[in-house]
Design a protein around this motif. Structure first.
Motif, PDB file in Angstrom:
ATOM      1  N   ASP A  49      -5.059   9.390  -7.952  1.00  0.00           N
ATOM      2  CA  ASP A  49      -5.328   8.644  -6.733  1.00  0.00           C
ATOM      3  C   ASP A  49      -5.302   7.136  -6.985  1.00  0.00           C
ATOM      4  OD1 ASP A  49      -5.964   7.973  -4.199  1.00  0.00           O
ATOM      5  OD2 ASP A  49      -8.067   8.630  -4.290  1.00  0.00           O
ATOM      6  N   ALA A 105       3.125   6.334  -6.758  1.00  0.00           N
ATOM      7  CA  ALA A 105       2.620   5.012  -6.358  1.00  0.00           C
ATOM      8  C   ALA A 105       2.155   4.289  -7.609  1.00  0.00           C
ATOM      9  CB  ALA A 105       1.449   5.185  -5.396  1.00  0.00           C
ATOM     10  N   GLU A 141       0.290   6.585 -10.401  1.00  0.00           N
ATOM     11  CA  GLU A 141       0.084   7.965  -9.954  1.00  0.00           C
ATOM     12  C   GLU A 141       0.798   8.897 -10.934  1.00  0.00           C
ATOM     13  OE1 GLU A 141       0.703  10.632  -5.894  1.00  0.00           O
ATOM     14  OE2 GLU A 141       1.699   8.700  -6.097  1.00  0.00           O
ATOM     15  N   GLU A 183      -5.248   0.221  -5.260  1.00  0.00           N
ATOM     16  CA  GLU A 183      -4.361  -0.620  -4.437  1.00  0.00           C
ATOM     17  C   GLU A 183      -5.182  -1.446  -3.462  1.00  0.00           C
ATOM     18  OE1 GLU A 183      -2.061   2.273  -2.304  1.00  0.00           O
ATOM     19  OE2 GLU A 183      -0.402   2.188  -3.712  1.00  0.00           O
ATOM     20  N   ASN A 184      -6.117  -0.767  -2.789  1.00  0.00           N
ATOM     21  CA  ASN A 184      -6.939  -1.462  -1.793  1.00  0.00           C
ATOM     22  C   ASN A 184      -7.718  -2.592  -2.424  1.00  0.00           C
ATOM     23  OD1 ASN A 184      -6.224  -0.132   0.480  1.00  0.00           O
ATOM     24  ND2 ASN A 184      -7.819   1.436   0.302  1.00  0.00           N
ATOM     25  N   ARG A 240       5.023   6.295  -1.539  1.00  0.00           N
ATOM     26  CA  ARG A 240       5.254   7.050  -0.309  1.00  0.00           C
ATOM     27  C   ARG A 240       6.183   6.291   0.644  1.00  0.00           C
ATOM     28  NH1 ARG A 240       0.280   7.670   3.179  1.00  0.00           N
ATOM     29  NH2 ARG A 240      -0.855   7.851   1.218  1.00  0.00           N
ATOM     30  N   GLU A 297      -4.767   4.915  -4.569  1.00  0.00           N
ATOM     31  CA  GLU A 297      -5.106   4.168  -3.353  1.00  0.00           C
ATOM     32  C   GLU A 297      -6.328   3.249  -3.467  1.00  0.00           C
ATOM     33  OE1 GLU A 297      -4.656   6.435   0.194  1.00  0.00           O
ATOM     34  OE2 GLU A 297      -5.710   4.945   1.392  1.00  0.00           O
ATOM     35  N   ARG A 332       0.846  -1.198   0.000  1.00  0.00           N
ATOM     36  CA  ARG A 332       0.000   0.000   0.000  1.00  0.00           C
ATOM     37  C   ARG A 332       0.875   1.241   0.000  1.00  0.00           C
ATOM     38  NH1 ARG A 332      -3.056  -0.155   5.158  1.00  0.00           N
ATOM     39  NH2 ARG A 332      -1.456  -1.689   5.604  1.00  0.00           N
ATOM     40  N   HIS A 333       0.515   2.260  -0.737  1.00  0.00           N
ATOM     41  CA  HIS A 333       1.272   3.524  -0.853  1.00  0.00           C
ATOM     42  C   HIS A 333       2.740   3.218  -1.153  1.00  0.00           C
ATOM     43  CE1 HIS A 333      -2.116   4.281   1.729  1.00  0.00           C
ATOM     44  NE2 HIS A 333      -1.509   3.842   2.795  1.00  0.00           N
TER      45      HIS A 333
END
Ligand code: CS2
Length: 449
Positions: free
Chosen positions: A264, A203, A244, A269-270, A174, A266, A170-171
């Motif tokens: 975005d 990401a 990203e 990813e989730n 980052r 995220e 995840r991320h």
């Protein structure tokens, strides 16, 4: 069929394994149509096997897609050079310091970042990280190497390339950037600040089921192309890449070839970690316990298939928000189809390898989401019980935390479960002290036994 060849090297990729050769390399190969200069130097951190296989073939290899109607093969010419850091350090640094370099990308698996799996922070006690502090000009870790490259480019007055992770974290952008800041910060706070301010580390979410290539796969490719391609890779037809949109300079036109560039990543990813990777791990653990060898074999076992479907529909999908434009029902339904594909021989042991690094990504957020709703997800707990049972029975495949896990096994599986659930770097704070999770895992263990 003609081979599209790149004319320059503008991407340095760390980790030339099967997944990279089937996924990112395929997008890059197609994007050569727009710009042939975005060739790739593929570098492994340690192993030399795939690097040698590529090098003797002038880096040309075959990508095979396993369609329902049969195998489709395509020659790939996007890789221009294959190197191993352990052997070709000088050449690696030359490429890394090329003014025209645009991207340093990587597929180095979850454990390749030397992070604490639960917190995502750089593990300063990791042997490779300690080595790299002591030998900053001869780094062996990804984080140490990237920091050395950034420092050297800065020193030489060269702009930084974009640094991009393609691992199932995840991320990931980052986390990678934070690890670089933490590593640099120990010896060079100036560099750490510059990384914080200036480094582009987008990401990305990646998806394509690609098992490690085995001898039978190489035979199948040889039968089609008439020569034994030792770097060939076989993969499923499905592929997805969500990136990203945050790059330091120009890059290949991946979006013209199916990649999604977005602000975005995220939600993607989730959805991917929860609806594909989580059931994949669960299936691997349960399947190994029931003596199956591959994902498709396990899916052909009605007990396992029912378990995976229930896990998806009752525990995973309800706590996963679909990203815009993605139909959760269809996505969830497609997962079981992809797993059941008998043409892909994906060994369960490969997926169950390094599970201690995967649980925090795949299952802990699901546990937490259910706990926040006052619920314990029984099928997730059953999956975790299966992982614990593999250790109880001495059947678990390799794991970087293997010594600690083996030392936590007790005579009574319930005691083993309590010891495992309390390992903070695997489960964070969420499971060890939660009596409801513990008792649900105990019950599942009794049932599995
Ligand atoms: C698998 C993944 O080995 C594993 O842990 O779950 O490699 C999976 O095949 C890919 O993420 C699919 O995109």
């Amino acid at each position: 069929m003609g081979i599209r060849r790149a004319t320059a090297t503008r991407i340095l990729h760390l980790g030339p394994g099967a997944f990279f050769r089937a996924h990112m390399a395929a997008y890059c190969e197609k994007a050569l149509v727009q710009d042939r200069s975005f060739g790739i130097a593929a570098m492994s951190m340690r192993s030399t096997a795939i690097v040698d296989a590529l090098a003797v073939q002038d880096c040309i290899y075959t990508l095979g897609e396993m369609h329902a109607h049969g195998l489709e093969v395509r020659p790939m010419g996007v890789i221009r050079e294959a190197l191993a850091l352990s052997r070709d350090r000088v050449r690696c640094m030359e490429i890394a310091l090329d003014p025209g370099l645009s991207v340093i990308s990587m597929t180095v698996t979850e454990k390749g970042y030397a992070l604490d799996p639960a917190t995502g922070a750089l593990d300063f006690d990791h042997a490779d990280i300690r080595h790299d502090f002591d030998h900053p000009s001869e780094p062996v870790s990804v984080v140490g190497l990237l920091t050395a490259i950034l420092a050297a480019r800065r020193e030489a007055g060269l702009a930084w390339p974009t640094v991009m992770s393609l691992d199932n974290l995840r991320h990931n952008g980052r986390l990678l950037k934070a690890a670089l800041i933490a590593f640099a910060g120990r010896s060079n706070s100036d560099l750490a600040t510059a990384i914080d301010n200036d480094l582009a580390a987008p990401a990305s979410m990646v998806d394509r089921i690609t098992p490690a290539t085995g001898p039978a796969d190489l035979d199948a490719v040889a039968a089609r192309i008439g020569w034994r391609d030792r770097a060939a890779v076989l993969t499923e037809p499905f592929t997805q890449w969500v990136i990203e949109d945050r790059f330091a300079s120009d890059r290949p036109a991946w979006e013209r070839h199916g990649a999604i560039l977005t602000n975005d990543v995220e939600p993607f990813e989730n959805a991917k970690l929860r609806l594909i990777n989580a059931p994949h791990s669960a299936l691997a653990w349960i399947g190994l316990l029931r003596g199956r060898e591959t994902v498709a074999d396990a899916m052909a076992d009605p007990v396992i298939r029912r378990f995976v479907e229930t896990l998806l529909h009752e525990d995973l999908a309800p706590v996963t928000d679909a990203p815009e434009g993605l139909d959760k029902g269809e996505y969830t339904a497609s997962v079981t189809g992809r797993f059941a594909n008998p043409a892909i021989r994906h060994r369960l042991a490969q997926i169950a390898t390094d599970s201690s690094q995967k649980i925090a990504q795949r299952l802990v957020p699901v546990l937490e989401a259910h706990r926040a709703r006052g619920r314990v997800p029984p099928h997730v707990c059953r999956a975790i019980a299966a992982w614990i049972m593999l250790w109880q029975k001495g059947l678990a495949p390799a794991d970087p935390m293997g010594d600690e896990l083996a030392a936590s096994v007790r005579a009574d599986p319930r005691d083993t479960a309590d010891a495992f659930l309390a390992i903070r770097s695997v489960f964070g704070e969420c499971a060890g002290r939660d009596p409801d999770i513990r008792s649900t895992v105990h019950a599942a263990l009794a049932d599995l036994a």
